[in-house]
Scaffold this motif. Structure first.
Motif, PDB file in Angstrom:
ATOM      1  N   LEU A  97       0.831  -1.193   0.000  1.00  0.00           N
ATOM      2  CA  LEU A  97       0.000   0.000   0.000  1.00  0.00           C
ATOM      3  C   LEU A  97       0.870   1.250   0.000  1.00  0.00           C
ATOM      4  O   LEU A  97       1.984   1.236   0.528  1.00  0.00           O
ATOM      5  N   TYR A  98       0.365   2.314  -0.569  1.00  0.00           N
ATOM      6  CA  TYR A  98       1.157   3.536  -0.651  1.00  0.00           C
ATOM      7  C   TYR A  98       0.238   4.747  -0.524  1.00  0.00           C
ATOM      8  O   TYR A  98      -0.954   4.634  -0.257  1.00  0.00           O
ATOM      9  N   GLY A  99       0.823   5.921  -0.738  1.00  0.00           N
ATOM     10  CA  GLY A  99       0.072   7.151  -0.555  1.00  0.00           C
ATOM     11  C   GLY A  99       0.162   7.636   0.874  1.00  0.00           C
ATOM     12  O   GLY A  99       0.948   7.130   1.681  1.00  0.00           O
ATOM     13  N   GLU A 107      -6.620   0.544  17.742  1.00  0.00           N
ATOM     14  CA  GLU A 107      -5.367  -0.030  17.260  1.00  0.00           C
ATOM     15  C   GLU A 107      -5.259   0.182  15.756  1.00  0.00           C
ATOM     16  O   GLU A 107      -6.163  -0.166  15.005  1.00  0.00           O
ATOM     17  N   LEU A 108      -4.105   0.728  15.320  1.00  0.00           N
ATOM     18  CA  LEU A 108      -3.831   0.952  13.904  1.00  0.00           C
ATOM     19  C   LEU A 108      -2.419   0.478  13.599  1.00  0.00           C
ATOM     20  O   LEU A 108      -1.450   0.981  14.163  1.00  0.00           O
ATOM     21  N   ASP A 109      -2.296  -0.508  12.714  1.00  0.00           N
ATOM     22  CA  ASP A 109      -0.996  -1.061  12.345  1.00  0.00           C
ATOM     23  C   ASP A 109      -0.903  -1.097  10.820  1.00  0.00           C
ATOM     24  O   ASP A 109      -1.495  -1.943  10.164  1.00  0.00           O
ATOM     25  N   LEU A 110      -0.128  -0.149  10.269  1.00  0.00           N
ATOM     26  CA  LEU A 110       0.098  -0.061   8.827  1.00  0.00           C
ATOM     27  C   LEU A 110       1.566  -0.273   8.503  1.00  0.00           C
ATOM     28  O   LEU A 110       2.060   0.175   7.463  1.00  0.00           O
ATOM     29  N   SER A 111       2.290  -0.953   9.351  1.00  0.00           N
ATOM     30  CA  SER A 111       3.726  -1.137   9.176  1.00  0.00           C
ATOM     31  C   SER A 111       4.041  -1.986   7.957  1.00  0.00           C
ATOM     32  O   SER A 111       3.228  -2.794   7.505  1.00  0.00           O
ATOM     33  N   GLY A 112       5.260  -1.792   7.412  1.00  0.00           N
ATOM     34  CA  GLY A 112       5.718  -2.625   6.307  1.00  0.00           C
ATOM     35  C   GLY A 112       5.043  -2.344   4.992  1.00  0.00           C
ATOM     36  O   GLY A 112       4.788  -3.257   4.209  1.00  0.00           O
ATOM     37  N   ASN A 113       4.738  -1.084   4.708  1.00  0.00           N
ATOM     38  CA  ASN A 113       4.153  -0.704   3.431  1.00  0.00           C
ATOM     39  C   ASN A 113       4.999   0.400   2.800  1.00  0.00           C
ATOM     40  O   ASN A 113       6.190   0.502   3.098  1.00  0.00           O
ATOM     41  N   GLY A 114       4.397   1.210   1.951  1.00  0.00           N
ATOM     42  CA  GLY A 114       5.130   2.287   1.296  1.00  0.00           C
ATOM     43  C   GLY A 114       4.474   3.629   1.480  1.00  0.00           C
ATOM     44  O   GLY A 114       4.531   4.478   0.580  1.00  0.00           O
ATOM     45  N   PHE A 115       3.853   3.834   2.624  1.00  0.00           N
ATOM     46  CA  PHE A 115       3.186   5.106   2.876  1.00  0.00           C
ATOM     47  C   PHE A 115       4.203   6.244   2.942  1.00  0.00           C
ATOM     48  O   PHE A 115       5.317   6.078   3.462  1.00  0.00           O
ATOM     49  N   THR A 116       3.818   7.392   2.420  1.00  0.00           N
ATOM     50  CA  THR A 116       4.709   8.545   2.372  1.00  0.00           C
ATOM     51  C   THR A 116       4.045   9.737   3.049  1.00  0.00           C
ATOM     52  O   THR A 116       2.910   9.667   3.512  1.00  0.00           O
ATOM     53  N   GLY A 117       4.786  10.833   3.070  1.00  0.00           N
ATOM     54  CA  GLY A 117       4.264  12.049   3.666  1.00  0.00           C
ATOM     55  C   GLY A 117       4.700  12.220   5.101  1.00  0.00           C
ATOM     56  O   GLY A 117       5.480  11.425   5.640  1.00  0.00           O
ATOM     57  N   ASN A 118       4.186  13.247   5.724  1.00  0.00           N
ATOM     58  CA  ASN A 118       4.538  13.551   7.110  1.00  0.00           C
ATOM     59  C   ASN A 118       3.710  12.723   8.074  1.00  0.00           C
ATOM     60  O   ASN A 118       2.629  12.234   7.742  1.00  0.00           O
ATOM     61  N   VAL A 119       4.232  12.577   9.278  1.00  0.00           N
ATOM     62  CA  VAL A 119       3.475  11.932  10.350  1.00  0.00           C
ATOM     63  C   VAL A 119       2.538  12.974  10.938  1.00  0.00           C
ATOM     64  O   VAL A 119       2.984  13.976  11.500  1.00  0.00           O
TER      65      VAL A 119
END
Length: 917
Positions: free
Chosen positions: A284-286, A301-313
Motif C-alpha cells: 500500500l502507498y500514498g 489499534e492501527l498497524d500499517l507497518s511494512g508498506n510504502g506510505f509517504t508524507g509527514n506523520v
C-alpha cells in the motif's frame, strides 16, 4: 367399559409405545457412538475409553458417557470431546443416526480423516467445531445443507481446495472460522456469498484475488460482520474502494496483513464502528488517511507497518487510539507534537528526522515508544512526564550526548534499546538499580567508563539490588574499561550477557557461575586475563571469550564448545583435550594433534607448489609480453616504470550533478583475500574478487586511457609493458624510481544518492547510506567483479567499497544468504565484510569491508630490479605460508566454506612482521 377406564388404558398404551420407541432409538444412537469410538486409537486421559463401554441403554449413554449430553427425551444432542489429546482416524458417517445432534466439538485433539459428505445428513447440527486437528481433504459440498448451522470452526487443519458453492444457503451462520488451512479460491467470490455473519476468519490460507468487490455484492456481509480477518493469504491488487468501505456498517476489526495488496487506502470517514485495523506487510502507498488518526473514529489499534506510505506523520488527535504502528514505511518530516492518548507508538524504519525534545509534550499515557532506524538526531531528552513508559526503542539513529541519570527512574520501564547511535559518556548507574527493567541494549555506541556496579575500587558505583529482573544486558561495541564487577552474580534472571568488543580488563569473576539461567555469554574482543571460571549452567548455548588474554585450563564444563569460543587470542589457554589457539577441538588426543599437523604441512606444501607454478607462469607471461609489446630493443635502456598520471582531487563514491567528470583514468588493484560459501557457476556465489587486468575497457574513458599510455608509455625493467596476466599488473602500487605515486580515479555509474538498503554484518561500526554516499573516495582498482574504492567516512574510518559489476548478482535472497555466511568469518588473517548495500537498480550492489593498508605478496616475490621491497627470508616465507594455511584450515574445517582466488596478488602483507591477510 367405563369411558374413563377406557381412556386411561388408551393413554397407558400410548405411553408404553412411545417409551419402547425411545428405548429403541436411544439404543441405536448408542450403537452409533460405539462405532464412532472405534476410530479413536488413543485416549491419554482415559475418559472416553473408560466410560463409553456400558450397554447401549439410554440411561447409560446420558448418565455416564463422558462428553455426551441428552435432551429430556433421552436423545443425544451434544458430543463434546474437546482437548482430550485423542488420536485416531474418524468415520463421521457413523454419526448420521444421531438425528437430534446439535453440538459436535472435537477441537484440540490429534484426530485425522476426511470430512465425508455424510456430515450434511446430520441436519439438526447447530454447532460444529473440528478445529486444531489433522483433518484433510476438501470441505464436502453437503455441508451447505446444514440449514440451521450457526457456528462452523474448521481452523488449524489440513483442509484443501475451495469452500463449496452454496454457502449463501447457511442463512443462520454467525461464525465462520477457516484459518490456518490450505484452502484456496477467489476471495471476492467467497465474500460475495456470505450472508448475515458476525465473525469471519479466513487467515493463513491460499486465497487469491483482490478486494475490489462491488458494493452491492458486499451488502449481505457488510450489514452484519463485526470481525473480518483476511491476513496471511495471497491477495493482490486493490483494497476496498471508497464506495465499498461504507457498506461495513458494523465492522469493528479488519485485518488484511501479510498479503500483496497495493494502491491507496479509502478515506474510512464513515466506518464509525471500526476499532482495530491492521494492514501489515503489503504494498500500500500514498498518505495515511487522516480519519484514522483523527477523533472522528473510535479506533483503538492501527498497524500499517511494512508498506510504502509517504508524507509527514500527522498530529494524532484521536482520543481513543491506544496502539499505533507506522514502522517500515517511507514517512518523513518531524515527529508529531501530539500523539493523543496512545499507549504504544511505533514509527521505526522510516525517514523521520529532527530531535526528541517533542517527546516532552507527549501525553503521560504513553507506555511503548519505538523510533528505531530513522534519522533522529540530537540529545536524549531529560526526564518528562512519560511516567507510564514500559518500553522505549530508539536504535539505529544519530543520537548523541549522554543519557540522563533519571532514565532508570521510570517506575514501569522494562525495555530499553538505544543501540546503534552515537551516545557517549558513562552508563547511568540507575539502569542497574531498576526493579522493573528486563532488557537493556546500549550496544554500538561510544559509552565509556566502567560498568557501574559496586566495586571495592570505586565509591561512585551503586549497589546492585539483591533481586534484579534484568534478563538481557548488551553493552557490546562500546568503549567501556575496567573489570567486570563480581556483583554481576546478583543478576539471577540474566539470560543474555554481551560485553563484546570493549576494553574491559582484569580477571573474570567467579560469580558468573551463579547465573543459573544464562543462555548466551559473549566476552570476546576485550583484555580479560587469568583463568576462565567454571560455568556449570546446563542451559548455556552460546559462549565466546576469544580475542582476550586468558590463560590456564579450559574448565571441563566448557569443553563442549568449539574452538572458536576460545580462539583466536588467549595464546596461553590450554585444553586438556589438546585444543590450542587456532585449532579445532573435535578429537582432543595426540593422534588428533598429529592429524592437524599433517594437514598444516599438506597445505603448506600445496601453497609452495602453487607458488612455483605461478613463478613459471610469470616467466611465460614476461616472454609473451615481449612479443606482444615489441619493445625488446629497449631492454638495456629501461630502468623502471615511468608512468606519469595527472593528480585529481578526492571525489565522492556517488556522483551528483555537480561532480566534475573524470577526464583520465587508469586502474591498479590488489583485491583482498575473501571467502565464499561455494565456487559454482552461479554468479550469485561469485563473491570473491580476482586480480585486475592491465588496461581498462570502460567505453567512456577508453580513449583517454589510450592517450595517457601513448604520451607516457609504461615500461618494465625488461623494456616491455606488463601483460594482462602479469602478477605485477594488479599491483596496488606503481613501481617508480623518480615519479611519485598518484591517486587515480575511475568514472563509473553512480546514483545521486543511495535509495536502497544497507545491511550490516558487523555492528561494531555503524554508518548510514547517506554517509557512505558523501564519503570522499579513491579508486583502488578494477577486476572482473567490479571496481574497488577506498572511502573515508566523516568519522575518519576508512573502508574498502566494492562496486559489483552489473549482472553479477541478481537474486537478493541468495546474495543475502551468502553474505550472511561470509559475515560470520572472524579470523585474524581474513579481512571480514562489514556490510553490503542492495540498491533498487541492478547496477547498485556494493560490498563493504575495512581498508587494509598493505602490500601484496606479489611485490615481494616478483618485483624486478631495482627493488623497493626487500627479499623475503626463509622464515618470513614460512610464516606467510602458515598464516595462509591457518586461514584455509579455518575456512574449510571450521566454517565449511571454500576459499576464493588464492594467488600472491590477493594476499596482503601488513605490519612489520608481514602478517598475511
Amino acid at each position: 367399559m367405563d369411558p374413563y377406564i377406557r381412556d386411561a388404558l388408551l393413554l397407558l398404551s400410548v405411553f408404553f409405545f412411545v417409551s419402547a420407541a425411545a428405548v429403541v432409538a436411544d439404543e441405536e444412537e448408542a450403537r452409533a457412538l460405539l462405532e464412532f469410538k472405534k476410530g479413536i486409537s488413543s485416549d491419554p486421559s482415559g475418559r472416553v475409553f473408560g466410560s463409553w463401554n456400558q450397554p447401549g441403554a439410554g440411561s447409560a449413554v446420558c448418565g455416564s458417557w463422558y462428553g455426551v449430553a441428552c435432551d429430556a427425551g433421552g436423545g443425544v444432542v451434544a458430543v463434546d470431546l474437546a482437548r482430550l489429546g485423542l488420536v485416531g482416524d474418524l468415520k463421521f458417517s457413523t454419526l448420521v443416526p444421531l438425528a437430534r445432534l446439535q453440538n459436535l466439538s472435537l477441537a484440540g485433539n490429534a484426530l485425522t480423516g476426511r470430512l465425508v459428505p455424510g456430515l450434511g445428513g446430520v441436519s439438526s447440527l447447530r454447532r460444529l467445531d473440528l478445529s486444531s486437528n489433522q483433518f484433510y481433504g476438501p470441505i464436502p459440498g453437503r455441508i451447505t445443507e446444514l440449514w440451521g448451522l450457526t457456528y462452523l470452526n474448521l481452523s488449524w487443519n489440513n483442509l484443501s481446495k475451495g469452500f463449496p458453492a452454496g454457502i449463501r444457503n447457511l442463512q443462520q451462520l454467525r461464525v465462520l472460522d477457516l484459518r490456518s488451512n490450505g484452502l484456496r479460491g477467489d476471495i471476492g467470490t467467497l465474500l460475495s456469498e456470505l450472508r448475515n455473519i458476525d465473525y469471519v476468519d479466513l487467515s493463513s490460507n491460499d486465497f487469491t484475488g483482490n478486494l475490489l468487490v462491488d458494493a452491492e455484492n458486499l451488502t449481505g456481509l457488510g450489514n452484519t460482520v463485526k470481525y473480518l480477518n483476511l491476513s496471511n493469504n495471497k491477495l493482490s491488487g486493490g483494497f476496498f474502494s471508497n464506495d465499498a468501505i461504507p457498506v461495513f456498517k458494523n465492522l469493528e476489526s479488519l485485518d488484511v496483513s501479510n498479503n500483496q495488496l497495493s494502491g491507496e487506502l479509502p478515506s474510512f470517514d464513515s466506518v464509525f464502528s471500526l476499532r482495530v485495523f491492521r494492514a501489515v506487510a503489503n504494498k500500500l502507498y500514498g498518505s495515511v488517511p487522516g480519519a484514522l488518526l483523527a477523533g472522528t473514529l473510535h479506533l483503538s489499534e492501527l498497524d500499517l507497518s511494512g508498506n510504502g506510505f509517504t508524507g509527514n506523520v500527522r498530529d494524532i488527535t484521536s482520543t481513543s487510539l491506544k496502539f499505533l504502528n507506522l514502522s517500515s514505511n517511507l514517512l518523513s518530516g518531524l515527529l508529531p507534537s501530539s500523539i493523543g492518548v496512545c499507549i504504544s507508538v511505533d514509527f521505526s524504519n522510516n525517514s523521520i528526522s529532527g530531535g526528541l525534545s517533542v517527546m516532552q509534550s507527549w501525553e503521560p499515557t504513553l507506555a511503548i515508544i519505538d523510533l528505531s532506524s530513522n534519522s533522529l538526531s540530537g540529545n536524549y531528552p531529560e526526564a518528562s512526564q512519560l511516567q507510564n513508559l514500559t518500553s522505549i526503542r530508539l536504535r539505529n539513529n544519530f543520537l548523541v550526548g549522554s543519557l540522563p541519570s533519571t532514565l532508570g527512574n521510570y517506575p514501569e520501564l522494562s525495555i530499553i534499546d538505544l543501540s546503534l547511535n552515537r551516545l557517549s559518556g558513562p552508563v547511568p548507574p540507575g539502569l542497574f538499580t531498576s526493579l522493573t527493567l528486563i532488557s537493556l541494549n546500549l550496544s554500538g555506541n561510544q559509552f565509556s567508563g566502567s560498568i557501574p556496579l559496586q566495586s571495592s575500587h570505586s565509591t561512585e558505583s551503586l549497589v546492585l539490588p539483591s533481586y534484579s529482573h534484568l534478563e538481557s544486558l548488551d553493552l557490546s561495541n562500546n568503549l567501556l574499561i575496567g573489570p567486570l564487577p563480581p556483583e554481576i552474580g546478583n543478576m539471577q534472571r540474566l539470560k543474555l550477557l554481551n560485553l563484546r568488543n570493549n576494553t574491559l580488563s582484569g580477571e573474570l569473576p567467579s560469580e558468573l557461575s551463579k547465573l543459573g539461567t544464562l543462555e548466551i555469554l559473549d566476552l570476546s574482543m576485550n583484555h580479560f586475563k587469568g583463568r576462565i571460571p567454571d560455568m556449570p549452567q546446563s542451559g548455556l548455548n552460546v559462549f565466546n571469550v576469544s580475542y582476550n588474554d586468558l590463560s590456564g585450563t579450559i574448565p571441563e564444563t566448557l569443553q563442549r564448545f568449539p574452538s572458536t569460543s576460545f580462539y583466536p587470542g588467549n595464546n596461553l589457554l590450554v585444553s586438556p583435550n589438546g585444543m590450542s589457539s587456532g585449532s579445532n577441538s573435535e578429537g582432543g588426543d595426540s593422534h588428533h594433534h598429529m592429524k592437524y599437523s599433517v594437514r598444516i604441512a599438506s597445505i603448506v606444501g600445496s601453497i609452495g607448489a602453487v607458488m612455483l607454478i605461478l613463478f613459471a607462469l610469470m616467466a611465460l607471461y614476461v616472454i609473451r609480453s615481449q612479443e606482444l609489446c615489441g619493445k625488446s630493443r629497449f631492454r638495456d635502456q629501461a630502468t623502471g616504470m615511468e608512468v606519469k598520471l595527472g593528480r585529481f582531487g578526492r571525489r565522492k563514491i556517488f556522483k551528483s550533478s555537480k561532480d566534475t567528470p573524470v577526464t583520465n583514468s587508469m586502474s591498479f588493484s590488489n583485491d583482498h583475500l575473501l571467502t565464499s560459501a561455494t565456487r559454482s557457476v552461479s554468479a550469485h556465489k561469485e563473491l570473491l574478487t580476482e586480480a585486475v587486468e592491465c588496461g581498462y575497457s570502460d567505453q567512456r574513458t577508453e580513449s583517454t586511457v589510450n592517450n595517457v599510455l601513448q604520451n607516457h608509455p609504461a615500461t618494465c625493467t625488461t623494456g616491455e609493458r606488463f601483460s594482462p596476466g602479469s602478477p605485477l599488473g594488479s599491483s596496488p602500487h606503481l613501481i617508480d624510481l623518480g615519479v611519485s605515486e598518484q591517486s587515480v580515479m575511475l568514472d563509473v555509474y553512480s546514483p545521486d544518492r543511495l535509495a536502497g538498503e544497507l545491511f550490516f554484518l558487523d555492528n561494531s561500526l555503524i554508518f548510514t547510506a547517506e554517509e557512505l554516499s558523501r564519503a570522499p573516495a579513491e579508486v583502488l582498482g578494477r577486476s572482473s567483479h567490479g571496481t574497488s574504492y577506498k572511502a573515508t567516512l566523516d568519522s575518519g574510518h576508512i573502508l574498502t567499497v566494492k562496486w559489483l559489476r552489473v549482472g553479477l548478482v541478481k537474486i537478493k535472497k541468495e546474495f543475502a544468504k551468502e553474505a550472511k555466511r561470509i559475515g560470520t568469518i572472524k579470523h585474524p588473517n581474513i579481512i571480514p565484510w562489514r556490510a553490503y548495500y542492495w540498491g533498487p537498480r541492478e547496477q547498485e550492489r556494493l560490498i563493504i569491508s575495512d581498508y587494509v593498508n598493505g602490500d601484496s605478496l606479489a611485490l615481494y616475490l616478483y618485483e624486478s630490479t631495482p627493488r623497493r621491497y626487500s627479499r623475503l627470508s626463509v622464515s618470513q616465507r614460512l610464516k606467510i605460508a602458515i598464516d595462509v594455511a591457518r586461514s584455509l584450515y579455518y575456512l574449510h574445517n571450521e566454517k565449511g566454506l571454500a576459499h576464493g582466488s588464492l594467488k600472491p596478488t590477493n594476499i596482503l602483507l601488513t605490519g612489520p612482521d608481514l602478517t598475511a591477510d
